[in-house]
Design an enzyme around this catalytic site. Sequence first.
Site, mmCIF file in Angstrom:
data_model
loop_
_atom_site.group_PDB
_atom_site.id
_atom_site.type_symbol
_atom_site.label_atom_id
_atom_site.label_comp_id
_atom_site.label_asym_id
_atom_site.label_seq_id
_atom_site.Cartn_x
_atom_site.Cartn_y
_atom_site.Cartn_z
ATOM 1 N N GLU A 17 -10.295 -2.637 16.383
ATOM 2 C CA GLU A 17 -11.687 -3.030 16.593
ATOM 3 C C GLU A 17 -12.242 -2.289 17.808
ATOM 4 O OE1 GLU A 17 -11.559 -7.315 16.613
ATOM 5 O OE2 GLU A 17 -10.795 -7.376 14.564
ATOM 6 N N HIS A 29 -14.810 -8.755 19.908
ATOM 7 C CA HIS A 29 -14.126 -8.304 18.696
ATOM 8 C C HIS A 29 -15.043 -7.408 17.868
ATOM 9 C CE1 HIS A 29 -10.520 -11.095 18.446
ATOM 10 N NE2 HIS A 29 -11.166 -11.533 19.519
ATOM 11 N N GLU A 52 -18.508 -11.065 17.932
ATOM 12 C CA GLU A 52 -18.200 -10.113 16.872
ATOM 13 C C GLU A 52 -19.311 -9.080 16.752
ATOM 14 O OE1 GLU A 52 -15.505 -10.069 15.043
ATOM 15 O OE2 GLU A 52 -14.627 -12.087 15.105
#
Length: 558
Positions: free
Chosen positions: A292, A385, A458
């Site tokens: 990631e 992330h 995210e």
Amino acid sequence: MLYVFLSFRGYYCGAYVPLFASLLEWVPPEPEPFYQPTGNEFAPEIVGESSGTVVYYIEPATTGTYFIVSRVGGSRQPIKSAAVSLKDPEDTVLLFESRFESGNLQKAVRVGEYEYELTLRTDLYTSKHTQWYYFRVQNTRKDVTYRFTIVNLMKAKSLYNMGMKPLMYSQKDAESQGIGWRRMGNDIKYYKYNTEEGQTLYCLTWTVCFPNSYDTCYFAQFYPYTYSDLQNYLLTLVGNPLYSQYCKLRPLCSSLAGNIVYLLTITNPSKGAIAAAAKKAIILSARVHPGETNSSWVMRGFLDFIVSDAPDAHLLRDLFIFKVVPMLNPDGVIVGNYRCSLAGRDLNRNYRTELKESFPCIWYTRAMIKKVLEEREVLLYCDIHGHSRKNNIFMYGCNNKYAQNQLLHERIFPLMMSKNIPDKFCFNSCKFQVQKCKEGTGRVVMWRMGILNSYTMESTFSGSTLGAKSNCHFTFEDLKSLGYHVCDTLLDFCDPDRSKFQQCLLELKELLKQKIQIKLSELGKNMETTWSDISLSDVESRDFRKALWIFLSSKTIE
């Protein structure tokens, strides 16, 4: 004086292959739109070695080999591998390579003059987690359509079904035109494939025309950010005499392979012990999942801003002590894993571990946060992330359902983020649940340790579906700007004028009320309830019957 030890230790999957000087950080002058499927995309039948020619192959190394040569630069000793060489200048075969930092191609099979099937190496000590890819090709030809098909992906859903394109880097274009990574590819399709052994896998196929003949090009899932990139960046911080006044860098621990996990402490010097003790802490971490890489670009943007001479950065350093772990899983980053450490485990499911020797990066991070909590309040924890199945940027938080005086407070920071960057951050994609399967994540463990505002942030591998950025890929600059907006939102969140805070709280209460009314309306119920007495986890539960039972048994509204 700032003392720090920068270690250049890690692992390459095989013999050392030099990667030329750092890749350009270049932003395309125009937005890069999503690929628009035609419905006629071709899904090649996978033929494998039986009908093709293996042109690149790296045998999995032994357990001992992985740990002995786990150093950046890798082993200088040859390993078992197969790679073709050119027969003559007119030979059109592509030359593949991935034995460099974060590379992970295991096999390439030539199934047509300009067509190749690619197999990715799984995360070490596992048989899965193939999503990240990063490899090099040489001996390209201009004005020829090549097809690449990755044959062993394992996720049923992918952003490639929603218009995401692969990233490509041309060395010739970088040197002659200053062009870096760009989105490339046509005829893109992500589809299911059943092997002869009965295993269900997924394929990604795309076509590309290289811009130059006899070029060296790279393909990647997302903008690479290696352990060496991080170390080079930290060297710039260490070498700046101004930064050293408020930015301290030290080793937090060593990884399984002996790579240093770095900890930055960033704050302005306080006038007196009382002022220092009054500062609250902000804790950020990134790259627990090595594939990631978008999380590292967000972290880079945050660090760029927080150490700068901007007035807001100076104010934040006056208000807070920042504890930052920029790369939690250096071993996984170096070897090109997507999700796991060298223990073959997902570190973001092991924050409760007592096994310091097996999970040092996580154990020492948790211990550091425990120590901070003993000294001061931690206002916010955020683990950064990347997401491979959703567009936009969003956050996962926890549900403080038992603290009625703090009802919905954990949602205020994400809502403020969505207001500050409405063309990138999607509040509707945020979730605030504590699921049993997520009990070992950093977000939940830190929340249970007493950090109310504990988040996973995210950022998509693809792009935005919102506002001016709609249907366009993110660049690394978009993600770096997200790091700045974290700082900007912190100032809103902590503003002594609580009007923004209270306005967000009222908005969240109204959103929750609407959710309950919609659920009741769907069942044909017209029943008034005391909505604020209903558990948020029940309102948002997938178990709809349970939610209904709570609704029907709740108190009547005044």
